[in-house]
Design an enzyme around this catalytic site. Structure first.
Site, PDB file in Angstrom:
ATOM      1  N   ARG A  55      24.106  85.882 -16.002  1.00 55.38           N
ATOM      2  CA  ARG A  55      24.594  85.621 -17.516  1.00 55.38           C
ATOM      3  C   ARG A  55      26.150  85.791 -17.653  1.00 55.38           C
ATOM      4  O   ARG A  55      26.851  85.258 -18.519  1.00 55.38           O
ATOM      5  CB  ARG A  55      23.597  86.642 -18.462  1.00 55.38           C
ATOM      6  N   TYR A 108      34.802  68.330 -37.606  1.00 60.41           N
ATOM      7  CA  TYR A 108      33.549  67.989 -36.960  1.00 60.41           C
ATOM      8  C   TYR A 108      32.339  68.438 -37.753  1.00 60.41           C
ATOM      9  O   TYR A 108      32.267  69.631 -38.182  1.00 60.41           O
ATOM     10  CB  TYR A 108      33.622  68.453 -35.634  1.00 60.41           C
ATOM     11  N   ASP A 180      40.147  73.026 -32.767  1.00 62.26           N
ATOM     12  CA  ASP A 180      39.089  72.174 -31.791  1.00 62.26           C
ATOM     13  C   ASP A 180      39.866  71.077 -31.312  1.00 62.26           C
ATOM     14  O   ASP A 180      40.423  70.129 -31.958  1.00 62.26           O
ATOM     15  CB  ASP A 180      37.947  71.376 -32.886  1.00 62.26           C
ATOM     16  N   LYS A 205      32.449  66.071 -23.627  1.00 64.05           N
ATOM     17  CA  LYS A 205      33.238  64.955 -23.606  1.00 64.05           C
ATOM     18  C   LYS A 205      34.248  64.474 -22.531  1.00 64.05           C
ATOM     19  O   LYS A 205      33.299  64.238 -21.591  1.00 64.05           O
ATOM     20  CB  LYS A 205      34.325  64.649 -24.831  1.00 64.05           C
TER      21      LYS A 205
HETATM   22  C1  LIG Z   1      31.069  66.402 -29.803  1.00 62.90           C
HETATM   23  C2  LIG Z   1      32.031  67.335 -30.477  1.00 62.90           C
HETATM   24  C3  LIG Z   1      31.787  68.818 -30.678  1.00 62.90           C
HETATM   25  C4  LIG Z   1      30.449  69.412 -30.078  1.00 62.90           C
HETATM   26  O1  LIG Z   1      30.267  69.255 -28.410  1.00 62.90           O
HETATM   27  P1  LIG Z   1      28.788  69.411 -28.202  1.00 62.90           P
HETATM   28  O2  LIG Z   1      28.789  69.769 -26.820  1.00 62.90           O
HETATM   29  O3  LIG Z   1      28.185  68.211 -28.272  1.00 62.90           O
HETATM   30  O4  LIG Z   1      28.232  70.656 -28.777  1.00 62.90           O
HETATM   31  C5  LIG Z   1      32.719  69.663 -31.217  1.00 62.90           C
HETATM   32  N1  LIG Z   1      33.926  69.104 -31.613  1.00 62.90           N
HETATM   33  C6  LIG Z   1      34.113  67.678 -31.522  1.00 62.90           C
HETATM   34  C7  LIG Z   1      35.374  67.087 -32.160  1.00 62.90           C
HETATM   35  C8  LIG Z   1      33.323  66.968 -30.840  1.00 62.90           C
HETATM   36  O5  LIG Z   1      33.383  65.549 -30.890  1.00 62.90           O
END
Ligand SMILES: *Cc1c(COP(=O)(O)O)cnc(C)c1O
Length: 394
Positions: A55, A108, A180, A205
């Site tokens: 973990r 987001y 973010d 992404k």
């Molecule tokens: C998709 C996204 C997230 C979340 O990512 P996941 O892997 O789907 O949890 C967070 N911030 C932004 C800007 C995103 O586009």
């Protein structure tokens, strides 16, 4: 310090440690065996990333984390199961009940859900601010402000934020700044140079880049490393070594992919901008975008994700346009090799600012297809909007 492309090829690898293998292998484990009870019981500092239990991470996990941290210029990084969990754990690491949190209004939307439903229930006073506020954020800072959360450009609506100005105001009161940075990736920005203390990525992404894995990563400066690492431990997050391996594999081609996403994105965005059905393209990489100067100052490039505000048109015509596209999948997420489209409903959840576009908006992810084919697909789709108008008037 090697340049980003060189880091992408070399960071997080140690062939000499693994029989000459180019890639760090997938280490699957829960248990780690010790030679003696003394070794087993010896105190371990998780912030130093010992191999101690599945973990807590394996050499595969640590290789991915090291590569992202070096690329981003962070002190350290820790992987989480997905992007949202990275946001959640970073906020939980720095906030205490009774504190005040400032969050950009164009954040987001699941980040907003966590703040409104979970942080609020923990006694944290969540306040949304205008993403364009810049240094004006100083006036919103309180004695009990625990953190400022940014996202540039904003999800769906793509406002750039003046991060250095926000960070200067927050740091004057010793308040951490979280961001973010999923859109810009660690390849096109150096967030710690902009004043960010904790940089968060949905590796789902562009880092993974192939629409086939979920992963998140939190990068910190030295000061916030221990609280973030220990929060990931306390909340029990771990990531599969297979997903870390796949994310690291994706990272190796991040530079070439992103440069192509940017080139294709610009070509399609410029074409869209010239179409009569299009009112505005929301993409900081375009000279006409209100955030262009900040984008140019703070980032080294743009990814292939942007929104398009159309001239007013009915829901049926909009659906006909979107449904007619053959090369754009209708679906969540982005950052893979393929193009995507969704309809933007950002107006419904804003609270600090108003977002009232003149027509409906769609968000496009421009993939690695030939842009001429993407443009041809969009042309036939937009012609259906036209056809509808002509039919209505005729
Ligand atoms: C998709 C996204 C997230 C979340 O990512 P996941 O892997 O789907 O949890 C967070 N911030 C932004 C800007 C995103 O586009």
């Amino acid at each position: 310090m090697p340049k980003p492309d060189t880091l992408l090829a070399h960071a997080g690898r140690a062939p000499e440690a693994y029989a000459g293998m180019v890639n760090t292998p997938v280490f699957r484990t829960s248990t780690v065996i010790h030679p003696t009870i003394a070794s087993y019981e010896a105190p371990r500092d998780l912030t130093q990333k010992p191999v101690s239990y599945g973990r807590h991470g394996t050499p595969t996990t640590f290789a991915f984390e090291e590569a992202v941290a070096r690329l981003e210029g962070a002190h350290q990084a820790v992987a989480t199961p997905n992007g949202l969990s990275a946001i959640v754990v970073a906020l939980l690491a720095v906030l205490e009940p009774g504190q005040h949190l400032l969050v950009s209004d164009s954040v987001y939307s699941p980040t907003r859900g966590f703040c409104d439903r979970r942080l609020a229930a923990m006694g944290i006073d969540v306040e949304y601010y205008d993403p364009l506020i810049g240094g004006g954020i100083a006036e919103l800072l309180r004695d009990n402000t625990g953190a400022v959360f940014c996202e540039a450009p904003g999800s769906l609506t793509f406002e750039m934020q003046d991060i250095p100005a926000i960070a200067a105001a927050a740091h004057a009161r010793d308040i951490p700044v979280l961001a973010d940075n999923t859109w810009v990736t660690p390849y096109f920005a150096s967030p710690f140079e902009l004043g960010i203390d904790i940089s968060i990525h949905a590796g789902t992404k562009y880092l993974g880049g192939h629409s086939d894995l979920m992963i998140g990563v939190v990068c910190t400066n030295e000061r916030y490393w221990k609280p973030v690492r220990m929060a990931v431990y306390d909340y029990g997050y771990s990531v599969s070594p297979d997903d870390c391996y796949q994310a690291l594999r994706g990272l190796r081609t991040l530079g070439v992919r992103l440069k192509q996403h940017q080139r294709n994105g610009l070509e399609v965005a410029r074409w869209l901008q010239a179409r009569p059905e299009v009112s505005r393209v929301l993409y900081p990489a375009l000279e006409s975008d209100p955030g262009h100067a900040l984008w140019k100052r703070d980032f080294r490039g743009a990814s292939g994700l942007f929104s398009v505000v159309l001239e007013p048109v009915g829901d049926e015509a909009l659906a006909r346009f979107v449904d007619s596209l053959r090369l754009f999948g209708i679906g969540s997420s982005w950052g893979g090799f393929e193009s995507l489209i969704t309809v933007v409903h950002a107006a419904s959840y804003r609270t600090a600012t108003r977002w009232q576009p003149e027509g409906p908006a769609v968000r496009l992810h421009i993939g690695l297809e030939d842009p001429a084919d993407l443009i041809a697909d969009l042309r036939q789709g937009l012609d259906r909007l036209h056809g509808d108008k002509a039919a209505a008037h005729g």
